[in-house]
Design a protein around this motif. Structure first.
Motif, mmCIF file in Angstrom:
data_model
loop_
_atom_site.group_PDB
_atom_site.id
_atom_site.type_symbol
_atom_site.label_atom_id
_atom_site.label_comp_id
_atom_site.label_asym_id
_atom_site.label_seq_id
_atom_site.Cartn_x
_atom_site.Cartn_y
_atom_site.Cartn_z
ATOM 1 N N VAL A 1 -50.802 21.292 120.285
ATOM 2 C CA VAL A 1 -50.491 22.546 121.056
ATOM 3 C C VAL A 1 -49.115 23.184 121.066
ATOM 4 C CG1 VAL A 1 -50.516 23.480 123.686
ATOM 5 C CG2 VAL A 1 -52.011 21.556 122.800
ATOM 6 N N SER A 2 -49.156 24.391 120.611
ATOM 7 C CA SER A 2 -47.888 25.083 120.316
ATOM 8 C C SER A 2 -47.708 26.382 120.921
ATOM 9 C CB SER A 2 -47.718 25.193 118.595
ATOM 10 O OG SER A 2 -48.934 25.810 118.424
ATOM 11 N N VAL A 3 -46.576 26.812 120.928
ATOM 12 C CA VAL A 3 -46.206 28.412 121.477
ATOM 13 C C VAL A 3 -45.477 29.047 120.393
ATOM 14 C CG1 VAL A 3 -44.892 29.652 122.982
ATOM 15 C CG2 VAL A 3 -46.033 27.507 123.846
ATOM 16 N N ARG A 4 -45.902 30.018 120.009
ATOM 17 C CA ARG A 4 -45.426 31.177 118.979
ATOM 18 C C ARG A 4 -45.071 32.387 119.484
ATOM 19 N NH1 ARG A 4 -50.326 30.055 114.370
ATOM 20 N NH2 ARG A 4 -50.099 27.713 114.381
ATOM 21 N N ARG A 5 -44.130 32.887 118.766
ATOM 22 C CA ARG A 5 -43.806 34.209 118.882
ATOM 23 C C ARG A 5 -44.036 35.136 117.633
ATOM 24 N NH1 ARG A 5 -37.887 36.398 119.737
ATOM 25 N NH2 ARG A 5 -38.235 37.937 118.072
ATOM 26 N N GLY A 6 -45.109 35.778 117.360
ATOM 27 C CA GLY A 6 -45.477 36.166 116.034
ATOM 28 C C GLY A 6 -46.313 35.105 115.199
ATOM 29 N N VAL A 7 -45.451 34.946 114.197
ATOM 30 C CA VAL A 7 -46.032 33.969 113.273
ATOM 31 C C VAL A 7 -45.171 32.662 113.187
ATOM 32 C CG1 VAL A 7 -47.179 35.572 111.686
ATOM 33 C CG2 VAL A 7 -44.701 34.775 111.235
ATOM 34 N N ASP A 8 -43.819 32.786 113.928
ATOM 35 C CA ASP A 8 -42.926 31.801 114.034
ATOM 36 C C ASP A 8 -43.195 30.901 115.194
ATOM 37 O OD1 ASP A 8 -41.621 33.211 111.870
ATOM 38 O OD2 ASP A 8 -40.583 34.250 113.180
ATOM 39 N N GLN A 9 -42.901 29.673 115.285
ATOM 40 C CA GLN A 9 -42.921 28.766 116.143
ATOM 41 C C GLN A 9 -41.701 28.871 117.025
ATOM 42 O OE1 GLN A 9 -44.950 26.315 116.921
ATOM 43 N NE2 GLN A 9 -46.330 25.936 115.255
ATOM 44 N N ALA A 10 -41.914 29.035 118.459
ATOM 45 C CA ALA A 10 -41.086 29.177 119.255
ATOM 46 C C ALA A 10 -40.797 27.994 119.941
ATOM 47 C CB ALA A 10 -41.712 30.398 120.397
ATOM 48 N N ALA A 11 -41.601 26.954 119.992
ATOM 49 C CA ALA A 11 -41.270 25.674 120.709
ATOM 50 C C ALA A 11 -41.575 24.537 119.822
ATOM 51 C CB ALA A 11 -41.813 25.574 122.106
ATOM 52 N N ASN A 12 -41.328 23.349 120.129
ATOM 53 C CA ASN A 12 -41.703 22.167 119.265
ATOM 54 C C ASN A 12 -43.132 21.838 119.774
ATOM 55 O OD1 ASN A 12 -39.228 21.776 117.989
ATOM 56 N ND2 ASN A 12 -38.398 20.442 119.983
ATOM 57 N N PRO A 13 -44.164 21.888 118.776
ATOM 58 C CA PRO A 13 -45.416 21.307 119.181
ATOM 59 C C PRO A 13 -45.794 20.160 119.969
ATOM 60 C CG PRO A 13 -45.168 21.982 116.694
ATOM 61 C CD PRO A 13 -43.679 21.897 117.285
ATOM 62 N N VAL A 14 -46.482 19.930 120.681
ATOM 63 C CA VAL A 14 -46.952 18.841 121.330
ATOM 64 C C VAL A 14 -48.452 18.319 120.935
ATOM 65 C CG1 VAL A 14 -47.310 17.731 123.653
ATOM 66 C CG2 VAL A 14 -45.447 19.427 123.339
ATOM 67 N N THR A 15 -48.313 16.877 120.872
ATOM 68 C CA THR A 15 -49.658 16.381 120.272
ATOM 69 C C THR A 15 -50.271 15.777 121.521
ATOM 70 O OG1 THR A 15 -48.699 15.936 118.159
ATOM 71 C CG2 THR A 15 -50.793 14.658 118.764
ATOM 72 N N VAL A 16 -51.668 15.908 121.723
ATOM 73 C CA VAL A 16 -52.261 15.344 122.924
ATOM 74 C C VAL A 16 -53.593 14.705 122.314
ATOM 75 C CG1 VAL A 16 -53.302 17.675 123.126
ATOM 76 C CG2 VAL A 16 -53.356 15.927 125.150
ATOM 77 N N GLU A 17 -53.959 13.748 123.057
ATOM 78 C CA GLU A 17 -55.273 12.809 122.710
ATOM 79 C C GLU A 17 -55.925 13.230 123.833
ATOM 80 O OE1 GLU A 17 -55.267 10.996 119.874
ATOM 81 O OE2 GLU A 17 -53.177 11.422 119.431
ATOM 82 N N LEU A 18 -57.380 13.841 123.219
ATOM 83 C CA LEU A 18 -58.392 14.133 124.093
ATOM 84 C C LEU A 18 -59.476 12.996 123.656
ATOM 85 C CD1 LEU A 18 -58.542 17.788 123.359
ATOM 86 C CD2 LEU A 18 -57.605 16.798 125.281
ATOM 87 N N GLY A 19 -60.182 12.476 124.847
ATOM 88 C CA GLY A 19 -61.138 11.584 124.794
ATOM 89 C C GLY A 19 -62.598 12.247 124.181
ATOM 90 N N ALA A 20 -63.347 11.271 124.218
ATOM 91 C CA ALA A 20 -64.886 11.797 123.498
ATOM 92 C C ALA A 20 -65.497 12.422 124.906
ATOM 93 C CB ALA A 20 -65.638 10.510 123.383
ATOM 94 N N GLY A 21 -66.381 13.367 124.460
ATOM 95 C CA GLY A 21 -66.989 14.063 125.363
ATOM 96 C C GLY A 21 -66.400 15.222 126.017
ATOM 97 N N GLN A 22 -66.662 15.624 127.322
ATOM 98 C CA GLN A 22 -66.177 16.679 128.040
ATOM 99 C C GLN A 22 -64.638 16.208 128.775
ATOM 100 O OE1 GLN A 22 -68.566 18.676 130.853
ATOM 101 N NE2 GLN A 22 -67.099 20.127 131.408
ATOM 102 N N THR A 23 -63.831 16.959 128.574
ATOM 103 C CA THR A 23 -62.250 16.373 129.103
ATOM 104 C C THR A 23 -61.518 17.694 129.226
ATOM 105 O OG1 THR A 23 -60.589 14.899 128.920
ATOM 106 C CG2 THR A 23 -61.479 15.680 126.711
ATOM 107 N N GLN A 24 -60.382 17.620 129.900
ATOM 108 C CA GLN A 24 -59.479 18.474 130.109
ATOM 109 C C GLN A 24 -57.960 18.036 130.345
ATOM 110 O OE1 GLN A 24 -58.701 21.089 133.947
ATOM 111 N NE2 GLN A 24 -60.208 22.666 132.668
ATOM 112 N N GLN A 25 -56.976 18.418 130.043
ATOM 113 C CA GLN A 25 -55.607 17.906 130.090
ATOM 114 C C GLN A 25 -54.706 18.892 130.141
ATOM 115 O OE1 GLN A 25 -55.051 14.553 127.417
ATOM 116 N NE2 GLN A 25 -52.943 14.467 127.925
ATOM 117 N N ARG A 26 -53.665 18.775 130.934
ATOM 118 C CA ARG A 26 -52.669 19.697 130.993
ATOM 119 C C ARG A 26 -51.392 19.486 130.209
ATOM 120 N NH1 ARG A 26 -50.838 22.453 136.678
ATOM 121 N NH2 ARG A 26 -52.647 23.366 136.378
ATOM 122 N N VAL A 27 -50.983 20.393 129.452
ATOM 123 C CA VAL A 27 -49.813 19.817 128.384
ATOM 124 C C VAL A 27 -48.664 20.856 128.955
ATOM 125 C CG1 VAL A 27 -49.048 19.907 126.091
ATOM 126 C CG2 VAL A 27 -51.525 19.376 126.545
#
Length: 595
Positions: A240-266
């Protein structure tokens, strides 16, 4: 095979040239021999050698010798290989298998028998040549097989192209349903694929929600809450990342999503480094071969404010001008206000309030100093020198720990004391102000008057209340009258007069009410009228908007401190609801007019 021949283009009858050269050489030798007999000087034979060399060079030039070499080169043909280096190829060791296969193909085609030898040219998924060293890891975010093959064929159109081999897992995430247009290619196209994962085909990530504040301060960290959903498919790792235009605006965050249907807040830490109104984009991506990317991003607006404007307001006593101006500055979210009041009752000088001394430490985070109606003895000589030096410096002193982007400005307000005989006329402060104080006589007028803008004032940003010039002029002509003004002798040379008293004259000129000027690298201003509070009080009593008062003071503070945001802010902001679209899909465009 290389064939070479030497030809003389200037020689057509060889036997005639041989006869002429033989005769000429014999004649020249006989002639110099006779000369030697007469002179007996050995230098004669040196002259003969030089003459012979010169004539030989002339003969070579006339003969025009030409060396012709023929080299027969046969193009063995080219085999183009398109290597899919997108992130989806990292699954199940596909990319390493592709690398090994391409290396083996190169060795077979380029080192085989001459009749079977081919040049192998390798291209990435964007259709650009990669050279001898293949990319170590698959990092491309998009897979467009049709564009890649088309670009490769276009680049090799002048070569003998025998075929194109596409090494890919076949996950084209451009939204294109088929690749039938490649069927019209005159060059054979071959595909090398991998066994597909049924679960990966159902994988769909969605960035369902973004929560962010509407306004933040520049160089301050804020939290952006991003909700990532997965409807089906195997367990995956997403970024998960945040960009302004084509430039990265913040350090990306890696999240692990389990099998099947799931939801996670980052939670992403965002620290904007530039002031203004921007549209940021939150993204979620995975190297696991997701086909549909249409719901993987969301836009969100964010206004980034510059550092708060530091204002130090020192007033002599509690008066209406101080009361309303303090409230206006307190209500401005871009201003950090520090106030000091000498006494609450002008008739009781013994009762004083807390004092704020003007020192370099206090001024370190200040952009503007406002001096109200006070006697000159309220500030010490050392404080006057500190204030004058601070204004003259103009910008923050980094060595002293001040912000280099802060400006230094001084605003002096009119009043019976500040412009009277016991006021600033007897202090060093009079040297840096843009006006000359009245030496004697009447120093205060109590006649009501409507402020009259000078030609420069009508165009100045602090008086721009309405965008329409005629409407703006009318608003000032119909503004509530001010109840008098302090009087000054005249404006100094180089000062700019912005407003005058239409009913009074000083030195045969309309009396100055508002003037500004430079002192060193800093900005100074005087506002002789001490009843601008009527622009808000009278309007409110009449049930009307007091935008003239609020905008005048907000714009005055911003102009003095170099924070004229209205000029720097784009009047219109255009944004879309998604960062990209598939061909033939509707596009939603949002146009916002800045207030």
């Amino acid at each position: 095979m290389i064939l070479a021949t030497l030809q003389f283009e200037g020689i057509h009858n060889g036997w005639l040239w041989i006869l002429m050269v033989t005769f000429g050489a014999a004649f020249m030798i006989w002639t110099y021999r006779e000369i030697f007999r007469r002179t007996q000087r050995k230098f004669t034979w040196v002259l003969l050698g030089l003459r012979a060399v010169g004539l030989l060079a002339l003969l070579v030039a006339l003969a025009k010798p030409t060396w012709t070499a023929e080299n027969n080169l046969v193009d063995p043909g080219h085999l183009a290989v398109v290597l899919d280096d997108s992130e989806s190829m990292s699954l199940e060791g596909r990319y390493s298998q592709a690398q090994k296969g391409i290396d083996a193909l190169r060795q077979t085609m380029e080192n085989g028998k001459s009749s079977e030898r081919l040049e192998v040219d390798v291209f990435d998924i964007s259709g650009e040549p990669v050279g001898d060293a293949l990319p170590e890891k698959p990092r491309a975010e998009r897979t467009d097989l049709v564009r890649a093959v088309t670009n490769v064929i276009s680049q090799l159109r002048s070569q003998l192209l025998v075929g194109v081999v596409v090494v890919s897992d076949g996950v084209d995430n451009t939204g294109r349903e088929d690749t039938v247009e490649l069927a019209e290619s005159s060059v054979p196209i071959y595909g090398v694929g991998f066994r597909s994962d049924p679960d990966a085909a159902r994988l769909d990530l969605e960035l369902s929600n973004v929560q962010a504040p509407q306004r933040v301060m520049v160089n301050n960290q804020t939290d952006v809450q991003v909700t990532v959903s997965k409807s089906a498919g195997p367990a995956v790792s997403a970024t998960v990342s945040v960009r302004r235009g084509v430039d990265q605006a913040a350090n990306p965050v890696t999240v692990e999503l389990g099998a099947g249907q799931t939801q996670q807040r980052v939670q992403i830490k965002l620290e904007p480094n530039e002031a203004g109104d921007f549209v940021y984009t939150a993204w979620v991506s995975t190297p696991s071969g997701e086909k549909g990317l249409a719901n993987n991003s969301k836009h969100f607006p964010l206004r980034v404010d510059a550092n708060a404007i530091g204002v130090l307001y020192i007033e002599g006593f509690l008066r209406y001008e101080y009361k309303f101006l303090r409230q206006r500055l307190d209500d401005d979210p871009d201003i950090h206000l520090v106030t000091a009041l000498r006494r609450t009752n002008p008739n009781r000088p013994s009762v004083t309030g807390p004092r704020v001394s003007i020192t370099p430490e206090v001024l370190k985070n200040i952009d503007l100093v406002i001096l109200g109606d006070m006697e000159a003895d309220y500030l010490s000589p050392a404080e006057y020198q500190t204030l004058i030096g601070w204004v003259e410096q103009g910008i923050g002193d980094e060595e002293a720990g001040a912000d280099k982007d802060r400006s230094h400005s001084l605003l002096v307000l009119g009043g019976y004391h500040s412009f009277g005989p016991d006021g600033f006329i007897s202090t060093p402060l009079s040297d840096c102000l843009p006006v000359v104080f009245a030496g004697d006589g009447v120093r205060q007028s109590e006649d009501p008057f409507v402020l009259e803008l000078s030609e420069a004032g009508a165009l100045h940003p602090i008086f721009r209340i309405a965008s329409d010039h005629v409407q703006n002029k009318t608003m000032w002509h119909t503004s509530p009258p001010l109840l008098g003004s302090s009087l000054v002798q005249r404006a100094k040379a180089g000062a700019e007069i912005l407003a005058v008293h239409p009913g009074l004259r000083m030195d045969d000129q309309p009396a100055v009410v508002i003037a500004t000027g430079r002192y060193g690298s800093g900005q100074t201003m005087v506002i002789n009228a001490d009843t601008t509070w009527r622009w808000t009080r009278v309007k409110r009593i009449a049930g009307q908007s007091d935008s003239l008062y609020s905008r005048f003071w907000s714009q005055t503070v911003r102009w003095l401190t170099g924070r004229d945001l209205e000029q720097k802010r784009a009047p219109i902001v255009v944004s879309t609801d998604r960062p990209d679209y598939d061909v033939g899909k509707p596009v939603s465009i949002k146009v916002e007019r800045q207030p």
